[in-house]
Scaffold this motif. Sequence first.
Motif, PDB file in Angstrom:
ATOM      1  N   LYS A  23       0.853  -1.193   0.000  1.00 35.50           N
ATOM      2  CA  LYS A  23       0.000   0.000   0.000  1.00 35.50           C
ATOM      3  C   LYS A  23       0.885   1.238   0.000  1.00 35.50           C
ATOM      4  N   ALA A  24       0.268   2.389  -0.249  1.00 36.36           N
ATOM      5  CA  ALA A  24       1.023   3.631  -0.408  1.00 36.36           C
ATOM      6  C   ALA A  24       1.863   3.965   0.821  1.00 36.36           C
ATOM      7  N   ALA A  25       1.314   3.777   2.011  1.00 35.53           N
ATOM      8  CA  ALA A  25       2.050   4.147   3.225  1.00 35.53           C
ATOM      9  C   ALA A  25       3.343   3.360   3.378  1.00 35.53           C
ATOM     10  N   ASP A  26       3.441   2.185   2.747  1.00 32.34           N
ATOM     11  CA  ASP A  26       4.655   1.368   2.835  1.00 32.34           C
ATOM     12  C   ASP A  26       5.837   2.005   2.122  1.00 32.34           C
ATOM     13  N   LEU A  27       5.591   3.060   1.351  1.00 33.27           N
ATOM     14  CA  LEU A  27       6.669   3.705   0.598  1.00 33.27           C
ATOM     15  C   LEU A  27       7.546   4.589   1.479  1.00 33.27           C
TER      16      LEU A  27
ATOM     17  N   ASN B 141      -2.002  10.137   0.690  1.00 27.41           N
ATOM     18  CA  ASN B 141      -1.909   8.782   1.224  1.00 27.41           C
ATOM     19  C   ASN B 141      -1.027   8.658   2.461  1.00 27.41           C
ATOM     20  N   GLY B 142      -0.655   9.774   3.051  1.00 30.06           N
ATOM     21  CA  GLY B 142       0.130   9.734   4.279  1.00 30.06           C
ATOM     22  C   GLY B 142       1.503   9.129   4.121  1.00 30.06           C
ATOM     23  N   VAL B 143       2.148   9.371   2.980  1.00 34.33           N
ATOM     24  CA  VAL B 143       3.494   8.850   2.742  1.00 34.33           C
ATOM     25  C   VAL B 143       4.514   9.836   3.300  1.00 34.33           C
TER      26      VAL B 143
END
Length: 344
Positions: free
Chosen positions: A130-134, A158-160
């Motif tokens: 998911k995006a936050a994993d970036l 996405n809270g990155v």
Amino acid sequence: MKKRRFLQSSLALLALPSTPAARAAGQPPVPLKFQLDWRFEGPAAFFVHPEQKGYFKEAGLNVSVEAASGAGAIQRVASGTHDLGFADLAALMEFHANNPDAPIKPVAIMVIYNTTPASVMALKKSGITKAADLTGRKLGAPIFDAGRRSFPLFAQANGVGDVQWSTMDPPLRETMLARGDLDAVTGYTFTSLLNLEARGIPRENVVVLPYATHGVQLYGNVIIASPRLIAEKPEAVRAFLRAFARGMKEAVAQPEAAIASMKAKDGLVNVPLEVKRLKLTIETAVDSAGARAEGFGRLRPERLQKMAEQVAKAYATKNPIPAAAVWNGSFLPSAAELDLLPRA
């Protein structure tokens, strides 16, 4: 009196714009140079097909569709060497904001990608789902990549957190991801996904995070035109868009035929690969929910204004983006001519 009326009528006829019908009656076709955004790959068939089928010629135009070489379409049109081109709308907005005194500022006249095709792509083995994993990961893309430029919008939506960027030439992007030099890349889905497949990475082993489904509602690529062409040859602009829409309708309905046209122009085209790429382009960028809601080719002023504000912030432009100045939809063909999306 009769002689005077005859002379007045003759002068009036001479003052009429050169229409396709008039050119077909003896006037030479209007020469137009069109610059693509990239090489002769899948999406280029939208423009090459009507060229090869003779639809531009039937409209009284002599259109030369050229692959990108060096400078992009915006720079080519702005320099005066080309009349029309295919370019990312966000990049066009940036050009307007950073070059307010440019003598030629290209204008968007038709939307082709109602939603940006940009995505973040990672291999499943990276653990990114998911995006936050970036956050904290190493991402790569060319410095001018549309997805990289607008990544701050993706990250905010996405809270990155912070990421580390690596820069490379376009041909190396997917190679570096495949061999593990990068955790993820940004790029157009139909480009990077197929490039990864060509490097031995099956599609099912790739995590795709499309910007369009992750809170980034930017328009993508548009047809741009020189304001000089618009002012001096408006009928040629209308004729171009009508002939283009005719060819694109066929390309959407029969991608194989469109790629065959491109193969006739460039013998190096890999037909099976580019048919797949064209179909993926239609699926991810052309036949979108936005295009069905707004109508192919068109845009909504309020969405355009919001995009201008977002791009100005993400791209850190020197000046605010004049949203109204980058768009001119007055040359669009009729709704019937633009009814080219696949039936639901």
